[in-house]
Structures are given as structure tokens and as C-alpha cells.
Design an enzyme around this catalytic site. Structure first.
Site, PDB file in Angstrom:
ATOM      1  N   SER A 187     -22.624 -85.988   8.025  1.00  0.00           N
ATOM      2  CA  SER A 187     -20.670 -86.603   8.658  1.00  0.00           C
ATOM      3  C   SER A 187     -21.248 -87.505   9.816  1.00  0.00           C
ATOM      4  O   SER A 187     -22.698 -87.427   9.960  1.00  0.00           O
ATOM      5  CB  SER A 187     -20.698 -85.297   9.947  1.00  0.00           C
ATOM      6  OG  SER A 187     -19.706 -85.224  10.917  1.00  0.00           O
ATOM      7  N   ASN A 205     -28.748 -78.074  14.916  1.00  0.00           N
ATOM      8  CA  ASN A 205     -27.626 -78.588  16.179  1.00  0.00           C
ATOM      9  C   ASN A 205     -28.293 -77.646  17.622  1.00  0.00           C
ATOM     10  O   ASN A 205     -28.259 -78.590  18.190  1.00  0.00           O
ATOM     11  CB  ASN A 205     -25.959 -78.663  15.665  1.00  0.00           C
ATOM     12  CG  ASN A 205     -25.917 -76.791  14.914  1.00  0.00           C
ATOM     13  OD1 ASN A 205     -26.729 -76.168  14.201  1.00  0.00           O
ATOM     14  ND2 ASN A 205     -24.300 -76.497  15.908  1.00  0.00           N
ATOM     15  N   GLY A 236     -18.882 -83.133   7.265  1.00  0.00           N
ATOM     16  CA  GLY A 236     -20.038 -82.179   7.324  1.00  0.00           C
ATOM     17  C   GLY A 236     -18.964 -81.096   7.046  1.00  0.00           C
ATOM     18  O   GLY A 236     -19.906 -79.545   6.087  1.00  0.00           O
ATOM     19  N   CYS A 238     -19.808 -75.960  18.843  1.00  0.00           N
ATOM     20  CA  CYS A 238     -18.662 -74.775  18.990  1.00  0.00           C
ATOM     21  C   CYS A 238     -18.655 -73.787  19.455  1.00  0.00           C
ATOM     22  O   CYS A 238     -18.013 -73.642  19.647  1.00  0.00           O
ATOM     23  CB  CYS A 238     -19.354 -74.779  17.082  1.00  0.00           C
ATOM     24  SG  CYS A 238     -19.722 -75.232  16.018  1.00  0.00           S
TER      25      CYS A 238
HETATM   26  C1  LIG Z   1     -25.586 -79.074  11.741  1.00  0.00           C
HETATM   27  C2  LIG Z   1     -24.424 -79.093  11.603  1.00  0.00           C
HETATM   28  N1  LIG Z   1     -23.483 -79.079   9.733  1.00  0.00           N
HETATM   29  C3  LIG Z   1     -21.817 -79.528  10.714  1.00  0.00           C
HETATM   30  C4  LIG Z   1     -21.569 -79.465  11.003  1.00  0.00           C
HETATM   31  C5  LIG Z   1     -20.063 -79.849  11.124  1.00  0.00           C
HETATM   32  O1  LIG Z   1     -19.877 -81.929  10.957  1.00  0.00           O
HETATM   33  P1  LIG Z   1     -17.763 -81.674  11.078  1.00  0.00           P
HETATM   34  O2  LIG Z   1     -18.127 -81.730  12.935  1.00  0.00           O
HETATM   35  O3  LIG Z   1     -17.926 -83.487  10.769  1.00  0.00           O
HETATM   36  O4  LIG Z   1     -17.074 -81.015  10.093  1.00  0.00           O
HETATM   37  C6  LIG Z   1     -21.912 -79.558  12.724  1.00  0.00           C
HETATM   38  C7  LIG Z   1     -21.467 -80.283  13.805  1.00  0.00           C
HETATM   39  O5  LIG Z   1     -21.510 -80.188  14.964  1.00  0.00           O
HETATM   40  C8  LIG Z   1     -23.629 -79.694  12.255  1.00  0.00           C
HETATM   41  O6  LIG Z   1     -24.147 -79.695  13.955  1.00  0.00           O
END
Ligand SMILES: Cc1ncc(COP(=O)(O)O)c(C=O)c1O
Length: 377
Positions: free
Chosen positions: A198, A149, A69, A322
Site C-alpha cells: 500500500s 500492524n 492494501g 482501524c
Molecule cells: C497490515 C495492513 N494490511 C492492509 C492494510 C490496508 O491498507 P489500505 O489502507 O491501503 O487499504 C493496512 C492498513 O492499515 C495494514 O496495516
């Protein structure tokens, strides 16, 4: 263990793992090699690409495999704005995007683009009125995620596209990391130009994912090298990861309707339970994806609750994976103007299609016990 942190990552589906192992064992050639083994491997890669294109309703040349992602979002932000910069340098980004968009957008500011942020209401849903006011002739890119998220809020993407299309030639990027496999995602209905997916959020493998573009949309690369993935993402493509991504996507689409109904019923049950506590505020809005439930315990610290639940083998997270290791307050909750009483005690339950009613029932027992101990009532 009750694992309710599926928005951080999901358990790999055994069939996906099996696909990964089998492809590694049998098709480990470099797909760019011109010998027969290379050709066979490349055919497998192309078939994965076609399966994904069919699911998303785009053409296979517009599916680019990436490391996940974060990379796909960076590629979309930098690559689309750079490719179409003759249309203008104004960029609109929602305030509640994942850091892989927010931080890329901040860098865009440094590179001479003018980034404007789209605010959200108290439910965490973008203000379309604000988009109407901000969109300009020289807007080159608009980026809004499909499902947030942290709160699960579903963003009004179709309405957003309508507004953008009427007033500009801007490209629309949609981060579908938290929506794909939970609610329908396709280019036609949503009328967006690019989508990030992702694999590890849909019972696939970490370190894999893709960016898909709508037919006829072009993009500049952000990685330069051997010109793999039609020159858009240099570096030897991992065929085992690509085929596993296609497998995870196919599996997550199977019986999507009935899986969504089950998730909705688990979510309704949990929300009703949480609302029975006078000191708990449900943060997620009504218009949300069924797998995410965000709530807050008044005047409590999320970390204290997480540890107490963990001691009882229940895994949840603070607002996002995160932010959970950082002490700073989530930018999403700030954008929603969550009051001081509630902003520190936010927890996120994130379910998956393999979550069960028994787990929800057990969660309720454990949560009640933890609340009694902590609150002393
Ligand atoms: C909405 C959203 N976008 C992007 C990502 C990033 O994805 P990746 O962990 O595959 O880099 C996440 C991961 O938590 C996410 O929740």
C-alpha cells in the site's frame, strides 16, 4: 507536532507529490487509448510496472495496480482461492491478519471454503507447529502477514513456506503493507506467491497500491469490466497514482540499510525508556520491525492517554487505526491473550524513516509529564 502514527498513514514525500502532479499535467490520457497520447501514457505506466517488478524480483505482467492494501488483500484471497479451487477448498489464515484479510476470509467460509485460523503465541508470532498440523493435501491458500500492524511482530514467513511447500500445493499470500520499505521483501527469499503493498504507508498517496504475483502464478479477477491490468483489475488505471507508487517504492528502498539502523536505534531508545516504568508492559516482541512499538499502561484506557498526549502535540494511536474508533478489543491482542490489566491501555508508537532523535527525546519528556499528571506520582 510529533507525529508517531506512521502505521496508520505517512506524510506524502514531496518528490512523490511532485511526480503525481507532473504526470497528471503531462500524461493524463487514458493508457488504453490507441492514439499517440494514449501510447505515451501507457509507456509511462509500463515503465512504472517494470520498476516495481525489478524491486520485487518478479515479472512486470504480474504487477497489478489497485486502490491499496484492502483491495489487494481481497483480490489475493478471493482471486487465488477461486483460480486454484480444483486443488481443494481448505484455507489457512493467521488470527492476527488485518481486517481486509480476516473479513474476506469470513466471506470465503460463506462461499463454501473451509477457513481454519492459525493461532499465535504470547508474542504475537504464528505457531508453526499448528501450521504443520493443519496443512492438508486440499489446502488451497495460506495467508500470513509479514509484519503485524499492531505489534510490529515479524512473522516467520520462510519457515512457514518450507512447511507449506513440503506438505501441499497451497498458494501463499503475504500482506507486506507494514514490512515493505522497513525490512527486505522479495519473492525469492520468502518463497511466497503473492504480495500486497500500500503506497500511503511508504510516503506515497492514499488510494493506491498493488498486488504482485510470483512469476507463473495466476489469479481470477474480483472486478469485471473493461479488462484493464491484464483483465485482473478492470477500471481505468490511474497512471499518476501508479507512477507515484513506483516513485514511493524506489525512494523507500534508497539506503534501506542505514534507515533501518536509525529506526532500530530510535526503537531501542523508546523501549528502554518505556521499560523504566513499573506499570508499563512492552507488547511488541523482540523480533519486530523497527518502526512499531506497542506497549500498555496498566489499568489505563488507551483513549485517555492518546488525548492527554495529543494536548501536548504528540500523536500516537491505540493498537491500530482501524480499531481506534471502535470500542471492541483488538483481535490481535485477544489472540495474544494479553491480560485484563493491560488489554485496554495499549498504545502504538509508529515511526517513519523521517522520525528523528529530537522527536523521541521530546516524546520522552511529554510522556513522563503526562504519566505524572495521570498517575499522580
Ligand atoms: C497490515 C495492513 N494490511 C492492509 C492494510 C490496508 O491498507 P489500505 O489502507 O491501503 O487499504 C493496512 C492498513 O492499515 C495494514 O496495516
Amino acid at each position: 507536532m510529533i507525529y508517531f502514527d506512521n502505521s496508520a498513514t505517512t506524510k506524502v514525500h514531496p518528490e512523490v507529490l511532485n511526480t503525481f502532479v507532473t504526470v497528471n499535467e503531462k500524461f493524463w490520457a487514458n493508457p488504453a487509448s490507441i492514439h499517440t497520447f494514449g501510447h505515451q501514457t501507457n509507456e509511462l505506466l509500463q515503465s512504472a510496472r517494470e520498476q516495481i517488478a525489478a524491486i520485487l524480483k518478479t515479472s512486470s505482467e504480474k504487477v497489478y495496480f489497485t486502490s491499496g492494501g484492502t483491495e489487494s488483500n481481497n483480490l489475493a484471497i478471493f482471486g487465488l482461492a477461486q483460480k486454484y479451487k480444483q486443488r481443494g477448498k481448505h484455507v489457512l489464515i493467521s488470527e492476527i491478519e488485518h481486517p481486509s484479510i480476516i473479513e474476506a476470509a469470513k466471506k470465503m467460509n460463506e462461499l463454501g471454503f473451509e477457513v481454519e485460523w492459525i493461532p499465535v503465541d504470547s508474542e504475537g508470532i504464528i505457531l508453526l507447529e499448528s501450521v504443520k498440523k493443519s496443512i492438508r493435501n486440499d489446502t488451497v491458500l495460506v495467508s500470513v502477514m509479514h509484519v503485524n500492524n499492531e505489534t510490529g511482530a515479524i512473522q516467520p514467513i520462510e519457515e512457514l513456506s518450507n512447511i507449506v511447500r513440503k506438505k501441499s500445493r497451497a498458494l501463499i499470500h503475504m500482506d507486506a503493507v507494514q514490512s515493505f520499505g522497513k525490512i527486505p521483501v522479495n519473492f525469492m527469499d520468502l518463497d511466497v506467491d503473492s504480495i500486497t503493498i500500500s503506497s500511503h504507508k511508504i510516503h506515497g498517496l492514499k488510494g493506491s497500491g498493488l498486488l504482485a504475483l510470483k512469476k507463473f502464478i495466476e489469479i481470477e479477477p474480483i472486478l469485471y469490466g473493461g479488462g484493464q491490468e491484464s483483465g485482473i483489475r478492470s477500471g481505468t488505471t490511474s497512471v499518476p497514482l501508479a507512477v507515484s507508487t513506483a516513485k514511493a517504492m524506489r525512494l523507500s528502498m534508497e539506503n534501506l540499510g542505514s534507515k533501518a539502523v536509525k529506526l532500530q536505534s530510535l526503537s531501542d531508545d523508546l523501549i528502554e525508556f518505556l521499560q523504566s516504568f513499573s506499570f508499563i508492559k512492552v507488547i511488541s516482541p523482540t523480533k519486530k520491525a523497527p518502526h512499531i512499538i506497542s506497549f500498555s499502561v496498566k489499568k489505563m484506557k488507551g483513549e485517555v492517554l492518546i488525548n492527554a498526549l495529543q494536548q501536548q502535540d504528540v500523536i500516537v494511536s491505540t493498537s491500530s487505526a482501524c480499531s481506534s474508533r471502535q470500542t471492541k478489543t483488538s483481535h490481535v491482542l485477544k489472540a495474544m491473550h494479553i491480560s485484563d490489566d493491560y488489554i485496554k491501555g495499549v498504545l502504538r508508537i509508529s515511526l517513519s524513516t523521517i522520525s528523528t532523535q529530537q522527536e523521541v527525546d521530546q516524546f520522552k519528556i511529554v510522556f513522563k509529564h503526562v504519566m505524572n499528571v495521570i498517575k499522580g506520582d
